[in-house]
Design a protein around this motif. Structure first.
Motif, PDB file in Angstrom:
ATOM      1  N   THR A 120      17.488  38.443  32.056  1.00  0.00           N
ATOM      2  CA  THR A 120      18.476  37.461  31.386  1.00  0.00           C
ATOM      3  C   THR A 120      18.792  36.468  32.261  1.00  0.00           C
ATOM      4  OG1 THR A 120      19.200  39.319  29.709  1.00  0.00           O
ATOM      5  CG2 THR A 120      20.898  37.389  30.258  1.00  0.00           C
ATOM      6  N   GLY A 121      18.851  35.350  31.932  1.00  0.00           N
ATOM      7  CA  GLY A 121      19.324  33.985  32.990  1.00  0.00           C
ATOM      8  C   GLY A 121      20.535  33.753  32.720  1.00  0.00           C
ATOM      9  N   VAL A 122      21.329  33.072  33.583  1.00  0.00           N
ATOM     10  CA  VAL A 122      22.570  32.399  33.099  1.00  0.00           C
ATOM     11  C   VAL A 122      22.509  30.840  33.778  1.00  0.00           C
ATOM     12  CG1 VAL A 122      25.026  32.407  33.785  1.00  0.00           C
ATOM     13  CG2 VAL A 122      23.656  34.749  33.670  1.00  0.00           C
ATOM     14  N   TYR A 123      22.761  29.964  33.002  1.00  0.00           N
ATOM     15  CA  TYR A 123      22.689  28.532  33.258  1.00  0.00           C
ATOM     16  C   TYR A 123      24.036  28.064  32.740  1.00  0.00           C
ATOM     17  CZ  TYR A 123      17.956  30.227  32.964  1.00  0.00           C
ATOM     18  OH  TYR A 123      16.574  30.987  32.971  1.00  0.00           O
ATOM     19  N   LEU A 124      25.018  27.412  33.736  1.00  0.00           N
ATOM     20  CA  LEU A 124      26.133  27.041  33.627  1.00  0.00           C
ATOM     21  C   LEU A 124      26.227  25.589  34.020  1.00  0.00           C
ATOM     22  CD1 LEU A 124      28.406  30.134  34.031  1.00  0.00           C
ATOM     23  CD2 LEU A 124      27.316  29.269  32.099  1.00  0.00           C
ATOM     24  N   GLY A 125      27.228  24.689  33.341  1.00  0.00           N
ATOM     25  CA  GLY A 125      27.622  23.502  33.786  1.00  0.00           C
ATOM     26  C   GLY A 125      28.804  23.434  34.196  1.00  0.00           C
ATOM     27  N   ALA A 126      29.310  22.814  35.544  1.00  0.00           N
ATOM     28  CA  ALA A 126      30.412  22.874  35.904  1.00  0.00           C
ATOM     29  C   ALA A 126      30.634  21.827  37.244  1.00  0.00           C
ATOM     30  CB  ALA A 126      31.009  24.347  36.788  1.00  0.00           C
ATOM     31  N   PHE A 127      31.998  21.100  37.153  1.00  0.00           N
ATOM     32  CA  PHE A 127      31.797  20.074  38.478  1.00  0.00           C
ATOM     33  C   PHE A 127      33.281  20.060  38.769  1.00  0.00           C
ATOM     34  CE2 PHE A 127      31.946  16.350  34.980  1.00  0.00           C
ATOM     35  CZ  PHE A 127      33.544  16.378  35.100  1.00  0.00           C
ATOM     36  N   SER A 128      34.135  20.841  38.145  1.00  0.00           N
ATOM     37  CA  SER A 128      35.739  20.668  38.771  1.00  0.00           C
ATOM     38  C   SER A 128      35.756  21.799  39.680  1.00  0.00           C
ATOM     39  CB  SER A 128      36.421  20.941  37.802  1.00  0.00           C
ATOM     40  OG  SER A 128      37.987  21.256  38.059  1.00  0.00           O
ATOM     41  N   ASP A 129      36.527  21.356  40.826  1.00  0.00           N
ATOM     42  CA  ASP A 129      37.011  22.115  41.974  1.00  0.00           C
ATOM     43  C   ASP A 129      38.605  22.096  42.030  1.00  0.00           C
ATOM     44  OD1 ASP A 129      34.295  23.037  42.703  1.00  0.00           O
ATOM     45  OD2 ASP A 129      34.135  20.994  43.851  1.00  0.00           O
ATOM     46  N   ASP A 130      39.261  22.087  41.061  1.00  0.00           N
ATOM     47  CA  ASP A 130      40.510  22.208  40.975  1.00  0.00           C
ATOM     48  C   ASP A 130      41.195  23.204  41.687  1.00  0.00           C
ATOM     49  OD1 ASP A 130      40.426  19.617  39.634  1.00  0.00           O
ATOM     50  OD2 ASP A 130      41.697  20.213  38.181  1.00  0.00           O
ATOM     51  N   TYR A 131      40.536  24.473  41.321  1.00  0.00           N
ATOM     52  CA  TYR A 131      41.305  25.589  42.016  1.00  0.00           C
ATOM     53  C   TYR A 131      41.220  25.597  43.591  1.00  0.00           C
ATOM     54  CZ  TYR A 131      43.321  30.434  42.041  1.00  0.00           C
ATOM     55  OH  TYR A 131      43.990  31.568  42.448  1.00  0.00           O
ATOM     56  N   ALA A 132      39.979  24.799  44.040  1.00  0.00           N
ATOM     57  CA  ALA A 132      40.106  24.619  45.475  1.00  0.00           C
ATOM     58  C   ALA A 132      40.823  23.664  46.019  1.00  0.00           C
ATOM     59  CB  ALA A 132      38.509  24.240  45.935  1.00  0.00           C
ATOM     60  N   THR A 133      41.266  22.695  45.120  1.00  0.00           N
ATOM     61  CA  THR A 133      42.355  21.623  45.715  1.00  0.00           C
ATOM     62  C   THR A 133      43.561  22.495  45.763  1.00  0.00           C
ATOM     63  OG1 THR A 133      41.135  19.970  44.621  1.00  0.00           O
ATOM     64  CG2 THR A 133      43.169  19.710  44.972  1.00  0.00           C
ATOM     65  N   LEU A 134      44.056  23.206  44.842  1.00  0.00           N
ATOM     66  CA  LEU A 134      45.362  24.010  44.820  1.00  0.00           C
ATOM     67  C   LEU A 134      45.484  25.038  45.993  1.00  0.00           C
ATOM     68  CD1 LEU A 134      45.761  24.838  40.985  1.00  0.00           C
ATOM     69  CD2 LEU A 134      46.952  22.899  42.326  1.00  0.00           C
TER      70      LEU A 134
END
Length: 560
Positions: A120-134
């Motif tokens: 089973t593969g997992v393929y996700l789109g993401a580009f936000s790093d807001d939590y790292a900023t906080l």
């Protein structure tokens, strides 16, 4: 698998990719049923930014609007056996997608242990790093879980690790087209045999004011706090947050397993605009090429598409380019008296950026299943640079039936990123139509695929089995099932009992609701279980060390 992904109408349909499970967490829509209700009712889920998410430096008279989740900070760490310390260090995007991965598998009727047994593969789109900023602006020092907690790639890897999934596991960042590109890559992996099951989706959470400030300074945000898709008032978009996930498998395997199929992914294409007027300015050349290639990959003619879920952000530059592209390739290929219907969920929930494509796909999958097109909001008259009549396009402004009841439902989902990466996916109903459609002939059975055989004798008293990690979670599970039954009165008790017994993980705290009649009596038992009230029709227990330590019905208790 020979022939997978050929897309040909005559012999490729069995080898298409089936969407067999859905999960989402969107503004005012915590699950697909709620999202479909929001779409059908034409709900505008855009609100003022919650006070706790506003920048202290922002003027008091300037409050942004957006599509927000109520409690993005909440996470059932104990359910996934994650320590509180590690959970606190995890980006909430990791937490949300872990929950949606589990929910999507449950919706597909797949116990996670079974998904772990295969590839089973997992393929996700993401580009936000807001939590790292906080985190980096806080006084908190880095700890042992900081590196993995803030890593964008771990958004996918965390799901693979916790659920024991051995297929490819990756995060895609192509800007706003990320999640739809992730779906494209998942389909390619299934076709090549790298995976036999796939989770695909995307996530976007608005946690740090800095990201919205940067988007506003870039000139992308609407000062009116609305997405005016294709409308004369188009002046930017409004941000939205949440996530979505689909479960994908080859259609032949879905038929053999007796899965419910929401729709098929017939084909898809990805490209980049290349050189153009600017890095972030889309081109008709690139978008038209992606549309043509997607149709070719799906084995359909451009005139076969009856609806397109647009990227449709409501920007002054992007909307006219997308309209000309979709109209030139798809709209003008149709008869002049039958314009192509188009719409955008961004007018309901905002632009979910990296997760925008998966939101559009889930909306379109539900529309195909129900044979209904939801209304696109905020449309008065066309943008002056969008000649809808010449392009043979029609904005879907009312809730209405699918455009052509006499042809298979075929639709496209369009998405493009600020760096020029375009993606288009072609969806279609399975042969014979989705479950519940009455106007189609039964599908012809492929020679090598047969549905499962159910027992010929059904009991008159049905046990409904529920389980959870904790007693409060068990009660919450009962309440969610009761709500689901209220939303789906057509469900048969035997189908509910079968699904609960065969497609749910068996966790420590368990209950059995005895249903001697229809769903109404079972709903009463679920209500009592949710309220933790005694009932002779509800049996509860706790499993310890692999054995059931005790069961109790009503106010009595019996050791077993």
């Amino acid at each position: 698998m020979p022939g997978v992904g050929s897309g040909a109408v005559s012999d490729g349909i069995v080898d298409a990719i089936a969407v067999v499970g859905l999960a989402c967490r969107l503004p005012q829509a915590p699950d697909p049923s709620a999202f479909w209700r929001l779409l059908r009712e034409g709900t505008d889920a855009i609100t003022e930014t919650p006070p706790e998410r506003r920048s202290p430096a922002a003027p008091a008279d300037r409050v942004r609007r957006g599509g927000f989740l109520d409690h993005p900070d909440r996470f059932d760490a104990g359910f996934f056996r994650i320590s509180p310390r590690e959970a606190a260090a995890m980006d909430p995007q990791q937490r949300l997608m872990l929950e949606l991965g589990w929910e999507a598998l449950e919706d597909a009727g797949i116990v996670p242990d079974r998904a772990a047994a295969g590839r089973t593969g997992v393929y996700l789109g993401a580009f936000s790093d807001d939590y790292a900023t906080l985190f980096h602006r806080s006084p908190i020092e880095a700890g042992e879980h900081t590196l993995t907690g803030l890593s964008r790639g771990i958004v996918a890897n965390r799901i693979s690790y916790v659920l024991g999934l051995g297929g490819p596991s990756l995060v895609v960042d192509t800007g706003q087209s990320s999640s739809l590109v992730a779906v494209h890559l998942a389909c390619q992996s299934l076709r090549r045999g790298e995976a036999d099951l796939a989770l695909a989706g995307g996530v976007n959470l608005i946690l740090a004011p800095e990201s919205s400030e940067a988007t506003e300074k870039f000139g992308a945000l609407s000062p009116d706090g609305r997405c005016f898709t294709f409308d004369h008032r188009a002046n930017g978009y409004v941000r939205g947050e949440g996530g979505g996930m689909v479960v994908l498998k080859p259609y032949a395997a879905a038929r053999a397993d007796g899965d419910h199929v929401y729709c098929l992914i017939r084909g898809s294409a990805v490209n980049n605009d290349g050189p153009g007027p600017g890095l972030t300015t889309p081109t008709t050349r690139g978008q038209q090429e992606a549309l043509r290639r997607a149709c070719a990959d799906a084995g359909v003619r451009p005139s076969d598409l009856q609806y397109v879920e647009l990227h449709g952000t409501g920007t002054r530059v992007g909307d006219p380019i997308e309209a000309r592209s979709v109209g030139t390739v798809l709209g003008t290929a149709r008869p002049a008296d039958s314009p192509l219907s188009v719409g955008s969920a961004k007018t309901n929930v905002g632009h979910l950026e990296a997760a925008a494509g998966i939101v559009g796909l889930i909306k379109t999958a539900l529309a195909i299943e129900h044979g209904v097109l939801p209304a696109t909001l905020n449309f008065e008259r066309p943008h002056p640079d969008i000649p809808l009549d010449d392009l043979n396009l029609r904005v879907q402004t009312t809730l209405g039936p699918w455009p052509d009841r006499h042809r298979p439902r075929i639709a496209g989902v369009n998405s493009f990123g600020m760096g020029g990466t375009n993606c288009h996916v072609v969806l279609a109903e399975p042969p014979g139509g989705p479950v519940g459609r009455r106007d189609a002939e039964p599908p012809e059975e492929p020679a090598d695929v047969r549905p499962p055989v159910l027992p010929p004798v059904l009991p008159s008293v049905l046990p409904w089995l529920l389980s959870a990690r904790t007693a409060p979670a068990l009660r919450a599970q009962a309440e969610r099932l009761r709500t689901h039954l209220a939303d789906h009165p057509e469900l048969r008790p035997v189908d509910v009992a079968y699904a609960l017994a065969t497609s749910r993980a068996a966790l420590e705290h368990r209950a059995v609701v005895i249903s001697p009649g229809g769903t109404g009596e079972a709903a009463r038992g679920l209500r009592l279980l949710a309220a933790d009230e005694p009932s002779a029709d509800v049996v509860r227990g706790v499993v310890a060390g692999g054995k059931c330590a005790f069961l109790f019905a009503g106010q009595g208790a019996q050791r077993v």
